[in-house]
Design an enzyme around this catalytic site. Structure first.
Site, PDB file in Angstrom:
ATOM      1  N   LYS A  16       0.817  -1.209   0.000  1.00 54.91           N
ATOM      2  CA  LYS A  16       0.000   0.000   0.000  1.00 54.91           C
ATOM      3  C   LYS A  16       0.866   1.281   0.000  1.00 54.91           C
ATOM      4  CE  LYS A  16      -4.219  -1.768   0.005  1.00 54.91           C
ATOM      5  NZ  LYS A  16      -4.203  -3.226   0.089  1.00 54.91           N
TER       6      LYS A  16
HETATM    7  C1  LIG Z   1      -5.550  -3.966   0.857  1.00 55.88           C
HETATM    8  C2  LIG Z   1      -7.002  -3.818   0.916  1.00 55.88           C
HETATM    9  C3  LIG Z   1      -7.775  -4.226   2.025  1.00 55.88           C
HETATM   10  C4  LIG Z   1      -7.235  -5.039   3.152  1.00 55.88           C
HETATM   11  O1  LIG Z   1      -6.076  -4.640   3.685  1.00 55.88           O
HETATM   12  P1  LIG Z   1      -5.048  -5.677   4.403  1.00 55.88           P
HETATM   13  O2  LIG Z   1      -4.186  -4.740   5.185  1.00 55.88           O
HETATM   14  O3  LIG Z   1      -4.280  -6.368   3.301  1.00 55.88           O
HETATM   15  O4  LIG Z   1      -5.833  -6.583   5.239  1.00 55.88           O
HETATM   16  C5  LIG Z   1      -9.112  -3.941   2.033  1.00 55.88           C
HETATM   17  N1  LIG Z   1      -9.702  -3.306   1.015  1.00 55.88           N
HETATM   18  C6  LIG Z   1      -9.013  -2.932  -0.083  1.00 55.88           C
HETATM   19  C7  LIG Z   1      -9.727  -2.188  -1.167  1.00 55.88           C
HETATM   20  C8  LIG Z   1      -7.658  -3.193  -0.181  1.00 55.88           C
HETATM   21  O5  LIG Z   1      -6.995  -2.850  -1.287  1.00 55.88           O
END
Ligand SMILES: *Cc1c(COP(=O)(O)O)cnc(C)c1O
Length: 396
Positions: free
Chosen positions: A186
């Protein structure tokens, strides 16, 4: 998008603070921690950057969504409306609190279509969860109006759009609650982590307790605390929080680089008449984490995506065929297969998702999403732009 592209001395310093005092737990051990409360500091920084009263950091984005739903009282028997294009985590979080995810069509914003949301509301609907996919947002004004009129909670999944804004407000802060992921790919990363933001004191206090076994966090004797209600462990460790602090400080720098790289690529592709771009709702500002394009047909989009790969343009995605992001490939969720029993209400509700979503298919079938990286030099971006033009023109 990946924040790790900017890892440096700042992240190391923050982590070193934690290792030097040896306290990896965010609560307690006051005498040993040399004044370092990294998770708490990250919460303060997040609330400040997102202009909300409260922030709660947790162990993942999925955990943030789960804790947000639970904190707002969403549970058994409730339905939550969400889009067909998202990450499986949105669906999982809703199921994990005992509620039922109800899929609704997206539109040319690649996020929830407000008209489809209206049509999806039943007497059981408790919340609407738009997912701001790939750096841009849902039409939040329209969704908020629907939520207000129907007494529903608006929960923004802003995991892929941190730093974007809508109507002058940071994404995630417009609804009743907003969630971010700090996972390994992210824009702000700390390995594994997440955060939720809200202006509601009640939701914030609920979240604070729920993510730590229901602890009331009153006084400084953890063993003597009371538990007003049931909770679980979704805590973020001090090590992860330390990385998050350094990363969040770099967010505006990251966004500026993303915007610059995005703009170069977008301007280049604008010269191809068959290429069009995803609609960004009025007053919205993207985070520029991805450049999303439409080709005229599904067939051309598939060919375009293959051609990009053949021309060495990496990190472009054809989500329509992807089993994490688009409902069509979620066989384990559409015909739910679960280790522990789902409730009858969930099983009945989930049947509503077994229908065709033609409008979503029509948009997603034509979409190619290209990740915008932070580490590219200007030369690399320009070279990429010409390769993309060549790759797309060869199939059009
Ligand atoms: C990455 C993501 C999540 C979940 O995040 P994690 O930290 O990997 O559990 C939820 N929603 C979206 C749209 C994402 O891209």
């Amino acid at each position: 998008m990946p924040g790790f592209e900017l890892f440096g001395a700042e992240e190391k310093k923050e982590v070193q603070d934690v290792l030097d005092n040896g306290v990896l737990m965010r609560y307690g051990f006051d005498g040993n921690r040399n004044g370092h409360y990294k998770a708490l500091e990250l919460e303060r920084d997040l609330a400040t950057r997102m202009q909300t009263e409260h922030a709660q950091v947790v162990s993942s984005g999925t955990a943030a969504l789960t804790v947000a739903l639970a904190s707002a009282g969403v549970g058994s028997g409730d339905e939550v409306i969400m889009p067909t294009f998202t990450f499986v985590a949105s669906f999982e979080a809703i199921l994990s609190v005992g509620a039922t995810p109800i899929l609704c069509d997206i539109d040319d914003t690649l996020t929830l279509n407000p008209e489809a949301v209206k049509a999806g509301i039943t007497s059981k609907t408790k919340a609407v969860m738009p997912v701001h996919m790939c750096g841009s947002m849902a039409d939040l004004k329209a969704l908020k109006k629907i939520c207000t009129e129907n007494d529903l909670i608006l929960l923004e999944d802003a995991c892929q759009a941190i730093g974007g804004s809508y109507d002058g407000k940071p994404l995630g802060s417009y609804g009743d609650l907003g969630c971010f992921s700090f996972d390994y790919v992210k824009t702000v990363t700390c390995g594994e982590g997440g955060g939720l933001i809200t202006n509601s004191k009640v939701y914030a206090e609920n979240a604070h307790k729920y993510q730590d076994h229901g602890h009331d966090h009153i006084g400084n004797n953890r063993g003597a605390e009371t538990h007003p209600f049931l909770g679980y462990n979704y805590r973020l460790s001090e090590l992860n929080a330390a990385v998050g602090i350094a990363q969040l400080r770099k967010l505006d720098q990251t966004l500026a680089i993303q915007e610059k790289n995005y703009t170069i690529l977008r301007e280049a592709l604008s010269d191809i008449p068959q290429v069009s771009f995803r609609r960004v709702p009025e007053t919205g500002v993207e985070s520029y984490a991805f450049l999303n394009i439409f080709l005229p047909t599904e067939e051309l989009a598939k060919k375009g995506h293959n051609s990009l790969t053949e021309h060495g343009v990496d990190a472009c995605f054809y989500w329509y065929d992807n089993n994490w992001h688009y409902y069509k490939k979620w066989e384990h969720l559409l015909q739910p297969t679960s280790l522990n029993a789902l409730s009858k209400a969930q099983l009945d509700g989930l049947q509503r998702n077994n229908k065709s979503f033609d409008a979503s298919d029509a948009w997603m079938g034509r979409t190619i999403s290209c990740l915008i990286k932070v580490g590219w030099s200007e030369e690399e971006v320009k070279e990429r732009a010409s390769k993309m033009i060549e790759a797309l023109q060869s199939i059009l």
